[in-house]
Scaffold this active site. Structure first.
Site, short mmCIF file in Angstrom:
data_model
loop_
_atom_site.label_atom_id
_atom_site.label_comp_id
_atom_site.label_asym_id
_atom_site.label_seq_id
_atom_site.Cartn_x
_atom_site.Cartn_y
_atom_site.Cartn_z
N ARG A 60 -17.35 21.45 -26.18
CA ARG A 60 -15.86 22.16 -26.25
C ARG A 60 -15.54 23.04 -26.70
O ARG A 60 -15.62 23.56 -27.59
CB ARG A 60 -15.13 20.86 -26.25
CG ARG A 60 -16.10 19.12 -25.33
CD ARG A 60 -15.56 18.09 -25.98
NE ARG A 60 -13.90 18.41 -26.26
CZ ARG A 60 -13.01 17.31 -27.00
NH1 ARG A 60 -13.57 15.75 -27.50
NH2 ARG A 60 -12.25 17.28 -26.70
N ARG A 114 12.52 7.83 -37.06
CA ARG A 114 11.93 8.24 -35.90
C ARG A 114 11.91 7.53 -34.85
O ARG A 114 12.10 8.15 -33.61
CB ARG A 114 10.80 9.29 -35.82
CG ARG A 114 11.68 10.97 -36.71
CD ARG A 114 10.47 11.75 -37.48
NE ARG A 114 10.32 12.44 -35.71
CZ ARG A 114 9.50 13.75 -36.42
NH1 ARG A 114 9.04 14.06 -36.94
NH2 ARG A 114 9.46 14.60 -34.95
N PRO A 154 1.58 9.21 -42.04
CA PRO A 154 1.23 8.97 -43.14
C PRO A 154 -0.73 8.70 -42.50
O PRO A 154 -1.16 8.37 -41.15
CB PRO A 154 0.70 6.67 -43.04
CG PRO A 154 1.95 6.65 -42.29
CD PRO A 154 2.52 8.13 -42.25
N HIS A 196 17.20 2.71 -40.85
CA HIS A 196 16.63 1.84 -39.92
C HIS A 196 15.38 1.00 -39.87
O HIS A 196 14.32 0.78 -39.26
CB HIS A 196 15.78 3.56 -39.60
CG HIS A 196 17.05 4.72 -39.20
ND1 HIS A 196 17.45 4.96 -38.77
CD2 HIS A 196 16.22 5.97 -40.36
CE1 HIS A 196 18.21 6.16 -38.74
NE2 HIS A 196 18.06 6.28 -39.74
N ARG A 255 0.04 23.01 -34.06
CA ARG A 255 0.41 21.85 -35.69
C ARG A 255 0.07 22.86 -36.72
O ARG A 255 -0.45 24.03 -36.37
CB ARG A 255 -0.67 20.96 -35.57
CG ARG A 255 -0.60 19.81 -35.43
CD ARG A 255 0.63 19.36 -34.33
NE ARG A 255 0.97 18.47 -35.53
CZ ARG A 255 0.56 17.11 -35.82
NH1 ARG A 255 -0.05 16.81 -35.54
NH2 ARG A 255 0.90 16.84 -36.97
#
Length: 272
Positions: free
Chosen positions: A154, A111, A2, A92, A262
DNA sequence: GGTGCCCTGTGG
DNA sequence: CCACAGGGCACC
Protein backbone atom coordinates in the site's frame (compact mmCIF):
# COMPACT_ATOMS: atom_id res chain seq x y z
CA UNK A 1 -8.47 13.65 21.25
CA UNK A 2 -7.55 11.47 23.76
CA UNK A 3 -5.52 8.56 22.46
CA UNK A 4 -4.79 5.25 24.17
CA UNK A 5 -2.79 6.67 27.12
CA UNK A 6 -5.43 9.31 27.86
CA UNK A 7 -8.27 6.81 27.70
CA UNK A 8 -6.29 4.74 30.21
CA UNK A 9 -6.21 7.77 32.49
CA UNK A 10 -9.95 8.25 32.25
CA UNK A 11 -10.46 4.57 32.97
CA UNK A 12 -8.15 4.66 35.98
CA UNK A 13 -9.82 7.71 37.52
CA UNK A 14 -13.40 6.63 36.86
CA UNK A 15 -13.09 2.95 37.81
CA UNK A 16 -13.24 3.35 41.61
CA UNK A 17 -15.76 6.19 41.34
CA UNK A 18 -18.26 4.18 39.30
CA UNK A 19 -17.71 0.66 40.65
CA UNK A 20 -21.00 -0.65 42.18
CA UNK A 21 -22.81 2.67 41.69
CA UNK A 22 -26.40 2.42 40.51
CA UNK A 23 -27.76 4.74 37.83
CA UNK A 24 -30.77 6.57 39.28
CA UNK A 25 -31.44 8.86 36.34
CA UNK A 26 -30.28 9.51 32.78
CA UNK A 27 -30.59 13.01 31.37
CA UNK A 28 -29.86 13.42 27.66
CA UNK A 29 -29.49 17.04 26.61
CA UNK A 30 -27.93 16.64 23.17
CA UNK A 31 -28.10 13.82 20.62
CA UNK A 32 -24.93 11.84 21.28
CA UNK A 33 -26.57 8.46 21.79
CA UNK A 34 -25.72 6.49 18.69
CA UNK A 35 -27.44 3.24 19.70
CA UNK A 36 -30.19 2.43 20.51
CA UNK A 37 -32.47 5.49 20.48
CA UNK A 38 -32.50 7.94 23.36
CA UNK A 39 -35.59 6.68 25.13
CA UNK A 40 -34.45 3.06 24.96
CA UNK A 41 -31.04 4.11 26.22
CA UNK A 42 -32.56 6.02 29.11
CA UNK A 43 -34.93 3.21 30.01
CA UNK A 44 -32.38 0.41 29.80
CA UNK A 45 -29.52 2.21 31.53
CA UNK A 46 -31.58 3.51 34.45
CA UNK A 47 -31.35 1.19 37.45
CA UNK A 48 -28.31 -0.64 36.11
CA UNK A 49 -25.15 -0.91 38.19
CA UNK A 50 -21.59 -0.20 37.07
CA UNK A 51 -19.06 -2.99 37.16
CA UNK A 52 -15.56 -2.81 35.71
CA UNK A 53 -14.36 -0.40 33.06
CA UNK A 54 -12.32 -1.56 30.10
CA UNK A 55 -10.67 0.06 27.11
CA UNK A 56 -10.48 -1.08 23.50
CA UNK A 57 -8.46 1.21 21.24
CA UNK A 58 -9.81 4.67 21.99
CA UNK A 59 -13.15 3.32 23.20
CA UNK A 60 -14.03 3.27 26.87
CA UNK A 61 -16.36 0.44 27.85
CA UNK A 62 -18.47 0.65 30.99
CA UNK A 63 -19.43 -2.93 31.83
CA UNK A 64 -22.79 -3.03 33.58
CA UNK A 65 -24.00 -5.65 36.05
CA UNK A 66 -26.90 -6.47 33.69
CA UNK A 67 -24.42 -7.68 31.10
CA UNK A 68 -25.04 -4.60 28.97
CA UNK A 69 -22.12 -2.38 28.07
CA UNK A 70 -22.01 1.37 27.62
CA UNK A 71 -19.35 2.30 25.07
CA UNK A 72 -18.01 5.86 24.91
CA UNK A 73 -15.79 7.48 22.30
CA UNK A 74 -14.48 10.92 23.24
CA UNK A 75 -13.24 11.72 19.72
CA UNK A 76 -11.50 15.12 19.82
CA UNK A 77 -12.89 17.00 22.79
CA UNK A 78 -15.09 14.67 24.79
CA UNK A 79 -14.96 14.79 28.58
CA UNK A 80 -16.18 12.07 30.92
CA UNK A 81 -16.04 12.66 34.64
CA UNK A 82 -17.75 12.02 37.96
CA UNK A 83 -18.71 15.24 39.69
CA UNK A 84 -20.62 16.06 42.87
CA UNK A 85 -24.01 17.79 42.80
CA UNK A 86 -22.54 21.14 43.75
CA UNK A 87 -19.97 21.02 40.94
CA UNK A 88 -20.31 24.02 38.58
CA UNK A 89 -22.13 23.32 35.33
CA UNK A 90 -19.77 22.11 32.63
CA UNK A 91 -20.22 23.76 29.26
CA UNK A 92 -21.56 21.48 26.52
CA UNK A 93 -22.84 18.84 28.89
CA UNK A 94 -24.75 16.35 26.75
CA UNK A 95 -25.53 13.48 29.10
CA UNK A 96 -25.82 13.35 32.90
CA UNK A 97 -26.14 10.07 34.76
CA UNK A 98 -27.42 10.46 38.31
CA UNK A 99 -25.65 8.03 40.66
CA UNK A 100 -26.92 6.51 43.91
CA UNK A 101 -24.17 8.21 45.93
CA UNK A 102 -25.40 11.65 44.89
CA UNK A 103 -22.67 12.22 42.32
CA UNK A 104 -23.14 12.52 38.56
CA UNK A 105 -21.36 10.92 35.65
CA UNK A 106 -21.10 13.70 33.09
CA UNK A 107 -20.42 13.45 29.38
CA UNK A 108 -19.56 16.80 27.82
CA UNK A 109 -18.12 17.60 24.41
CA UNK A 110 -17.66 21.06 22.90
CA UNK A 111 -17.38 19.84 19.32
CA UNK A 112 -20.03 17.15 19.64
CA UNK A 113 -18.01 14.52 17.79
CA UNK A 114 -18.09 12.12 20.74
CA UNK A 115 -20.63 9.28 20.88
CA UNK A 116 -22.21 6.92 23.39
CA UNK A 117 -23.69 3.50 22.63
CA UNK A 118 -25.51 0.93 24.70
CA UNK A 119 -24.57 -2.60 23.65
CA UNK A 120 -27.13 -5.02 25.00
CA UNK A 121 -26.11 -8.31 26.53
CA UNK A 122 -25.70 -10.84 23.74
CA UNK A 123 -26.13 -8.20 21.05
CA UNK A 124 -23.70 -8.25 18.14
CA UNK A 125 -21.93 -4.92 18.07
CA UNK A 126 -21.84 -3.78 14.49
CA UNK A 127 -22.42 -0.11 15.16
CA UNK A 128 -19.63 1.23 17.38
CA UNK A 129 -16.76 0.34 15.05
CA UNK A 130 -15.02 -1.67 17.76
CA UNK A 131 -15.44 -4.90 15.81
CA UNK A 132 -13.13 -3.60 13.09
CA UNK A 133 -10.28 -2.63 15.39
CA UNK A 134 -6.86 -4.18 14.95
CA UNK A 135 -4.81 -5.57 17.83
CA UNK A 136 -3.91 -3.47 20.83
CA UNK A 137 -0.30 -2.21 20.70
CA UNK A 138 0.44 -4.22 23.84
CA UNK A 139 -1.00 -7.44 22.37
CA UNK A 140 1.36 -10.26 21.48
CA UNK A 141 -0.15 -10.21 18.02
CA UNK A 142 1.20 -6.74 17.32
CA UNK A 143 4.54 -7.77 15.88
CA UNK A 144 6.82 -6.36 13.19
CA UNK A 145 5.82 -9.25 10.94
CA UNK A 146 2.10 -8.62 11.42
CA UNK A 147 2.42 -4.87 11.01
CA UNK A 148 4.58 -4.93 7.88
CA UNK A 149 2.51 -7.62 6.18
CA UNK A 150 -0.73 -5.89 7.07
CA UNK A 151 0.20 -2.73 5.15
CA UNK A 152 2.50 -4.20 2.51
CA UNK A 153 1.79 -3.14 -1.05
CA UNK A 154 0.00 0.00 0.00
CA UNK A 155 1.10 3.55 -0.74
CA UNK A 156 0.85 4.99 2.72
CA UNK A 157 3.35 6.46 5.17
CA UNK A 158 4.43 4.89 8.44
CA UNK A 159 2.50 7.56 10.33
CA UNK A 160 -0.71 6.69 8.49
CA UNK A 161 -0.11 3.00 9.18
CA UNK A 162 0.32 3.71 12.90
CA UNK A 163 -2.90 5.74 12.98
CA UNK A 164 -5.00 3.18 11.16
CA UNK A 165 -7.34 1.77 13.80
CA UNK A 166 -8.09 -1.37 11.77
CA UNK A 167 -4.36 -2.14 11.76
CA UNK A 168 -3.44 -1.25 15.33
CA UNK A 169 -5.87 0.29 17.81
CA UNK A 170 -5.44 3.37 19.97
CA UNK A 171 -2.73 5.46 18.28
CA UNK A 172 -3.62 8.93 17.01
CA UNK A 173 -1.94 12.04 15.67
CA UNK A 174 0.20 12.81 18.71
CA UNK A 175 1.58 9.41 19.59
CA UNK A 176 2.20 8.40 15.98
CA UNK A 177 4.66 11.30 15.80
CA UNK A 178 6.19 10.44 19.16
CA UNK A 179 6.59 6.80 18.10
CA UNK A 180 8.28 7.79 14.82
CA UNK A 181 10.65 10.02 16.76
CA UNK A 182 11.53 7.22 19.16
CA UNK A 183 12.07 4.89 16.19
CA UNK A 184 14.29 7.43 14.40
CA UNK A 185 12.05 7.34 11.34
CA UNK A 186 10.52 10.27 9.49
CA UNK A 187 6.71 10.04 9.76
CA UNK A 188 6.40 10.49 6.00
CA UNK A 189 8.48 7.44 5.16
CA UNK A 190 6.52 5.21 2.76
CA UNK A 191 5.89 1.85 4.37
CA UNK A 192 7.43 0.24 1.27
CA UNK A 193 10.80 1.77 2.21
CA UNK A 194 11.04 0.24 5.69
CA UNK A 195 13.51 -2.53 6.44
CA UNK A 196 12.69 -5.43 8.79
CA UNK A 197 14.80 -3.62 11.40
CA UNK A 198 12.74 -0.46 10.89
CA UNK A 199 9.56 -2.42 11.50
CA UNK A 200 11.02 -3.97 14.65
CA UNK A 201 12.06 -0.55 15.87
CA UNK A 202 8.64 0.90 15.12
CA UNK A 203 6.81 -1.80 17.05
CA UNK A 204 9.13 -1.67 20.06
CA UNK A 205 8.96 2.14 20.03
CA UNK A 206 5.17 2.05 19.99
CA UNK A 207 5.09 -0.14 23.06
CA UNK A 208 7.73 1.94 24.84
CA UNK A 209 6.24 5.36 24.06
CA UNK A 210 2.69 4.33 24.94
CA UNK A 211 3.71 2.67 28.20
CA UNK A 212 5.72 5.72 29.20
CA UNK A 213 2.77 7.96 28.34
CA UNK A 214 0.37 5.89 30.42
CA UNK A 215 2.72 6.23 33.39
CA UNK A 216 3.42 9.93 32.78
CA UNK A 217 -0.25 10.77 32.48
CA UNK A 218 -1.01 9.58 36.00
CA UNK A 219 -3.24 12.22 37.59
CA UNK A 220 -5.21 12.03 40.80
CA UNK A 221 -9.00 12.03 40.83
CA UNK A 222 -8.83 15.51 42.37
CA UNK A 223 -6.64 16.88 39.59
CA UNK A 224 -8.87 15.25 37.05
CA UNK A 225 -12.03 16.76 38.52
CA UNK A 226 -10.42 20.15 38.91
CA UNK A 227 -9.55 20.16 35.23
CA UNK A 228 -13.11 19.09 34.30
CA UNK A 229 -11.81 15.81 32.93
CA UNK A 230 -9.47 17.54 30.52
CA UNK A 231 -6.26 17.09 32.47
CA UNK A 232 -5.46 13.69 31.10
CA UNK A 233 -2.47 14.65 29.06
CA UNK A 234 0.97 15.65 30.23
CA UNK A 235 2.31 17.37 27.15
CA UNK A 236 5.70 18.35 28.54
CA UNK A 237 6.78 14.80 27.83
CA UNK A 238 6.24 15.18 24.10
CA UNK A 239 9.54 15.18 22.25
CA UNK A 240 8.29 16.56 18.93
CA UNK A 241 4.50 16.93 18.85
CA UNK A 242 3.47 20.59 18.94
CA UNK A 243 7.08 21.70 19.03
CA UNK A 244 7.52 23.27 15.61
CA UNK A 245 10.73 25.35 15.41
CA UNK A 246 11.79 24.25 18.87
CA UNK A 247 15.16 22.66 19.51
CA UNK A 248 15.38 18.89 19.47
CA UNK A 249 17.64 17.25 22.05
CA UNK A 250 20.14 16.55 19.22
CA UNK A 251 20.55 20.26 18.48
CA UNK A 252 18.37 20.14 15.39
CA UNK A 253 15.05 21.93 14.90
CA UNK A 254 11.63 20.31 14.92
CA UNK A 255 9.76 20.68 11.64
CA UNK A 256 6.04 20.52 10.90
CA UNK A 257 4.62 18.98 7.74
CA UNK A 258 1.19 17.75 6.65
CA UNK A 259 0.59 14.06 6.23
CA UNK A 260 -2.87 13.06 5.00
CA UNK A 261 -4.12 16.40 6.19
CA UNK A 262 -2.78 16.10 9.72
CA UNK A 263 -0.01 18.21 11.23
CA UNK A 264 3.02 16.05 11.81
CA UNK A 265 6.15 16.94 13.70
CA UNK A 266 9.63 15.46 13.43
CA UNK A 267 13.32 16.22 13.70
CA UNK A 268 15.01 15.97 10.28
CA UNK A 269 18.36 15.38 12.02
CA UNK A 270 17.46 12.35 14.11
CA UNK A 271 14.69 10.92 11.98
CA UNK A 272 15.62 9.48 8.60
C1' DG B 1 -5.82 7.06 -1.03
C1' DG B 2 -7.05 11.84 -0.56
C1' DT B 3 -10.60 15.29 0.70
C1' DG B 4 -14.34 17.37 2.99
C1' DC B 5 -17.20 17.25 6.70
C1' DC B 6 -19.25 16.69 11.24
C1' DC B 7 -18.84 21.03 15.38
C1' DT B 8 -17.03 24.77 18.50
C1' DG B 9 -13.29 27.20 20.53
C1' DT B 10 -8.88 29.36 20.45
C1' DG B 11 -4.90 31.73 18.90
C1' DG B 12 -2.26 34.13 15.47
C1' DC C 1 -10.62 37.04 9.74
C1' DC C 2 -8.51 32.59 8.92
C1' DA C 3 -6.09 28.39 10.28
C1' DC C 4 -6.10 24.86 13.17
C1' DA C 5 -7.36 21.36 16.91
C1' DG C 6 -6.15 14.89 20.19
C1' DG C 7 -11.05 11.36 15.31
C1' DG C 8 -13.52 8.96 12.10
C1' DC C 9 -16.58 8.54 8.37
C1' DA C 10 -18.78 9.07 3.72
C1' DC C 11 -17.53 10.35 -0.45
C1' DC C 12 -14.84 10.59 -5.03
Amino acid sequence: MPELPEIETVKRVLSPQLQSRRITKVEILKPVIAHPDESAFRREATGDVFGTISRRGKFLILNMKSGNRVAVHLRMTGQLLVAPLEYPEIAHTHVKFGLDDGNFLIFADARRFGRIWLIRKGETDEFTGMAKLGPEPFDEGFTAKYFSERVSGRRITIKQALMEQETVAGIGNIYSDEICFEAGLRPDRPVSSLSPEDWEKTVSSAVKVLKQAVAANAVTAEEYLQSKGENYRVSEFFKVYGRENEACGCGGTVKRIKIAGRSSYFCPDCQK
